[in-house]
Design a protein around this motif. Structure first.
Motif, PDB file in Angstrom:
ATOM      1  N   ILE A  62       2.446  -2.548  20.756  1.00  0.00           N
ATOM      2  CA  ILE A  62       1.924  -3.242  19.589  1.00  0.00           C
ATOM      3  C   ILE A  62       1.632  -2.274  18.445  1.00  0.00           C
ATOM      4  O   ILE A  62       1.196  -1.155  18.653  1.00  0.00           O
ATOM      5  N   CYS A  63       1.891  -2.762  17.235  1.00  0.00           N
ATOM      6  CA  CYS A  63       1.567  -2.026  16.019  1.00  0.00           C
ATOM      7  C   CYS A  63       0.562  -2.867  15.240  1.00  0.00           C
ATOM      8  O   CYS A  63       0.789  -4.054  14.998  1.00  0.00           O
ATOM      9  N   PHE A  64      -0.549  -2.258  14.865  1.00  0.00           N
ATOM     10  CA  PHE A  64      -1.595  -2.943  14.115  1.00  0.00           C
ATOM     11  C   PHE A  64      -1.319  -2.830  12.624  1.00  0.00           C
ATOM     12  O   PHE A  64      -1.009  -1.753  12.125  1.00  0.00           O
ATOM     13  N   TYR A  65      -1.447  -3.947  11.936  1.00  0.00           N
ATOM     14  CA  TYR A  65      -1.270  -4.013  10.490  1.00  0.00           C
ATOM     15  C   TYR A  65      -2.571  -4.459   9.846  1.00  0.00           C
ATOM     16  O   TYR A  65      -3.365  -5.183  10.448  1.00  0.00           O
ATOM     17  N   GLN A  66      -2.728  -4.060   8.598  1.00  0.00           N
ATOM     18  CA  GLN A  66      -3.888  -4.468   7.802  1.00  0.00           C
ATOM     19  C   GLN A  66      -3.389  -4.712   6.379  1.00  0.00           C
ATOM     20  O   GLN A  66      -2.705  -3.869   5.802  1.00  0.00           O
ATOM     21  N   TYR A  67      -3.725  -5.883   5.828  1.00  0.00           N
ATOM     22  CA  TYR A  67      -3.289  -6.262   4.487  1.00  0.00           C
ATOM     23  C   TYR A  67      -4.509  -6.600   3.647  1.00  0.00           C
ATOM     24  O   TYR A  67      -5.263  -7.514   3.969  1.00  0.00           O
ATOM     25  N   ASP A  68      -4.731  -5.838   2.585  1.00  0.00           N
ATOM     26  CA  ASP A  68      -5.832  -6.091   1.661  1.00  0.00           C
ATOM     27  C   ASP A  68      -5.328  -7.078   0.611  1.00  0.00           C
ATOM     28  O   ASP A  68      -4.439  -6.753  -0.182  1.00  0.00           O
ATOM     29  N   ARG A  69      -5.880  -8.270   0.611  1.00  0.00           N
ATOM     30  CA  ARG A  69      -5.390  -9.324  -0.284  1.00  0.00           C
ATOM     31  C   ARG A  69      -5.629  -8.991  -1.758  1.00  0.00           C
ATOM     32  O   ARG A  69      -4.831  -9.392  -2.610  1.00  0.00           O
ATOM     33  N   SER A  70      -6.684  -8.266  -2.081  1.00  0.00           N
ATOM     34  CA  SER A  70      -6.961  -7.977  -3.495  1.00  0.00           C
ATOM     35  C   SER A  70      -6.033  -6.902  -4.052  1.00  0.00           C
ATOM     36  O   SER A  70      -5.603  -6.987  -5.205  1.00  0.00           O
ATOM     37  N   THR A  71      -5.692  -5.888  -3.271  1.00  0.00           N
ATOM     38  CA  THR A  71      -4.817  -4.817  -3.756  1.00  0.00           C
ATOM     39  C   THR A  71      -3.367  -4.999  -3.324  1.00  0.00           C
ATOM     40  O   THR A  71      -2.497  -4.294  -3.806  1.00  0.00           O
ATOM     41  N   ARG A  72      -3.149  -5.894  -2.366  1.00  0.00           N
ATOM     42  CA  ARG A  72      -1.830  -6.160  -1.768  1.00  0.00           C
ATOM     43  C   ARG A  72      -1.283  -4.926  -1.043  1.00  0.00           C
ATOM     44  O   ARG A  72      -0.086  -4.782  -0.862  1.00  0.00           O
ATOM     45  N   ARG A  73      -2.163  -4.079  -0.586  1.00  0.00           N
ATOM     46  CA  ARG A  73      -1.790  -2.862   0.148  1.00  0.00           C
ATOM     47  C   ARG A  73      -1.692  -3.170   1.640  1.00  0.00           C
ATOM     48  O   ARG A  73      -2.559  -3.835   2.196  1.00  0.00           O
ATOM     49  N   ILE A  74      -0.643  -2.662   2.258  1.00  0.00           N
ATOM     50  CA  ILE A  74      -0.424  -2.858   3.688  1.00  0.00           C
ATOM     51  C   ILE A  74      -0.482  -1.512   4.393  1.00  0.00           C
ATOM     52  O   ILE A  74       0.134  -0.547   3.969  1.00  0.00           O
ATOM     53  N   ILE A  75      -1.250  -1.474   5.466  1.00  0.00           N
ATOM     54  CA  ILE A  75      -1.335  -0.294   6.329  1.00  0.00           C
ATOM     55  C   ILE A  75      -0.801  -0.712   7.701  1.00  0.00           C
ATOM     56  O   ILE A  75      -1.195  -1.755   8.202  1.00  0.00           O
ATOM     57  N   PRO A  76       0.089   0.048   8.294  1.00  0.00           N
ATOM     58  CA  PRO A  76       0.604   1.345   7.874  1.00  0.00           C
ATOM     59  C   PRO A  76       1.657   1.185   6.778  1.00  0.00           C
ATOM     60  O   PRO A  76       2.323   0.166   6.689  1.00  0.00           O
ATOM     61  N   GLU A  77       1.765   2.233   5.962  1.00  0.00           N
ATOM     62  CA  GLU A  77       2.753   2.193   4.892  1.00  0.00           C
ATOM     63  C   GLU A  77       4.165   2.320   5.454  1.00  0.00           C
ATOM     64  O   GLU A  77       5.092   1.705   4.943  1.00  0.00           O
ATOM     65  N   ASN A  78       4.331   3.134   6.460  1.00  0.00           N
ATOM     66  CA  ASN A  78       5.620   3.312   7.131  1.00  0.00           C
ATOM     67  C   ASN A  78       5.400   3.185   8.628  1.00  0.00           C
ATOM     68  O   ASN A  78       4.494   3.812   9.171  1.00  0.00           O
ATOM     69  N   VAL A  79       6.233   2.418   9.284  1.00  0.00           N
ATOM     70  CA  VAL A  79       6.075   2.200  10.714  1.00  0.00           C
ATOM     71  C   VAL A  79       7.015   3.111  11.490  1.00  0.00           C
ATOM     72  O   VAL A  79       8.186   3.232  11.171  1.00  0.00           O
ATOM     73  N   SER A  80       6.452   3.767  12.490  1.00  0.00           N
ATOM     74  CA  SER A  80       7.246   4.570  13.423  1.00  0.00           C
ATOM     75  C   SER A  80       6.687   4.324  14.815  1.00  0.00           C
ATOM     76  O   SER A  80       5.652   3.682  14.977  1.00  0.00           O
ATOM     77  N   GLN A  81       7.344   4.843  15.823  1.00  0.00           N
ATOM     78  CA  GLN A  81       6.848   4.645  17.186  1.00  0.00           C
ATOM     79  C   GLN A  81       5.465   5.254  17.384  1.00  0.00           C
ATOM     80  O   GLN A  81       4.725   4.820  18.246  1.00  0.00           O
ATOM     81  N   ALA A  82       5.088   6.194  16.544  1.00  0.00           N
ATOM     82  CA  ALA A  82       3.754   6.798  16.644  1.00  0.00           C
ATOM     83  C   ALA A  82       2.650   5.796  16.298  1.00  0.00           C
ATOM     84  O   ALA A  82       1.503   5.985  16.681  1.00  0.00           O
TER      85      ALA A  82
END
Length: 182
Positions: A131-151
């Motif tokens: 599993i890869c965890f994502y986070q999306y800030d609705r006010s800034t529209r920023r998504i973490i992680p910026e780049n997805v890798s197996q790490a």
């Protein structure tokens, strides 16, 4: 660990499930999300939904959504708290499938951001038990992680992945409590 069904014992039980198809993983994740969220918010509902990322990315995958129960004080379209998207386990080692899934996750955030009852949307993209965890800030529209890798991936059947899922559930429940007037 604060799991309602006993942490390691719960993981041991889940490891006995067949893990060969999307339906099997859908069942496993239903139990995992129910355990993680219901131990912190009894009113949370875990439900299967098939989301299409967008019209351009017309590839449905099973998704599980954690949401608040129907309530007259909250508009039904603003009741979702969290989502998990399940991808075929055998695609985990395929870099082009990672990029495709990542593109679809990002499109889902944009397409469905107004369906959520929290200012920061947390989500998981699952390739089987990875599993890869994502986070999306609705006010800034920023998504973490910026780049997805197996790490960026955790194995949810191991203690660190299981614990991280519970930590995220705790953060989401706290946000839902603070933002319950949405």
């Amino acid at each position: 660990m604060s799991s309602t069904v006993g942490g390691s014992n719960f993981l041991a039980m889940l490891k006995t499930f067949e893990r060969s198809s999307l339906t099997d993983f859908e069942t496993i994740y239903f139990y995992l999300l129910s355990d993680a969220f219901k131990s912190k918010m009894e009113s949370a509902v875990v439900q299967t939904q098939t989301y299409l990322a967008s019209e351009d990315l017309d590839v449905p995958h099973p998704s599980l959504v954690v949401h608040l129960p129907d309530n007259d004080s909250i508009e039904s379209k603003h009741k979702n708290l969290f989502f998990l998207r399940i991808i075929d386990a055998e695609d985990f080692g395929n870099e082009s499938k990672h990029k495709e899934a990542d593109t679809q996750m990002r499109a889902m955030f944009e397409a469905h951001q107004n369906d959520f009852a929290v200012p920061t949307i947390h989500a998981i993209c699952a390739f089987g038990e990875n599993i890869c965890f994502y986070q999306y800030d609705r006010s800034t529209r920023r998504i973490i992680p910026e780049n997805v890798s197996q790490a960026n991936f955790f194995n949810v059947m191991e203690e660190d992945g299981f614990k991280k899922l519970h930590e995220i559930a705790h953060v989401v429940v706290q946000m839902a409590d603070v933002n319950s007037a949405w």
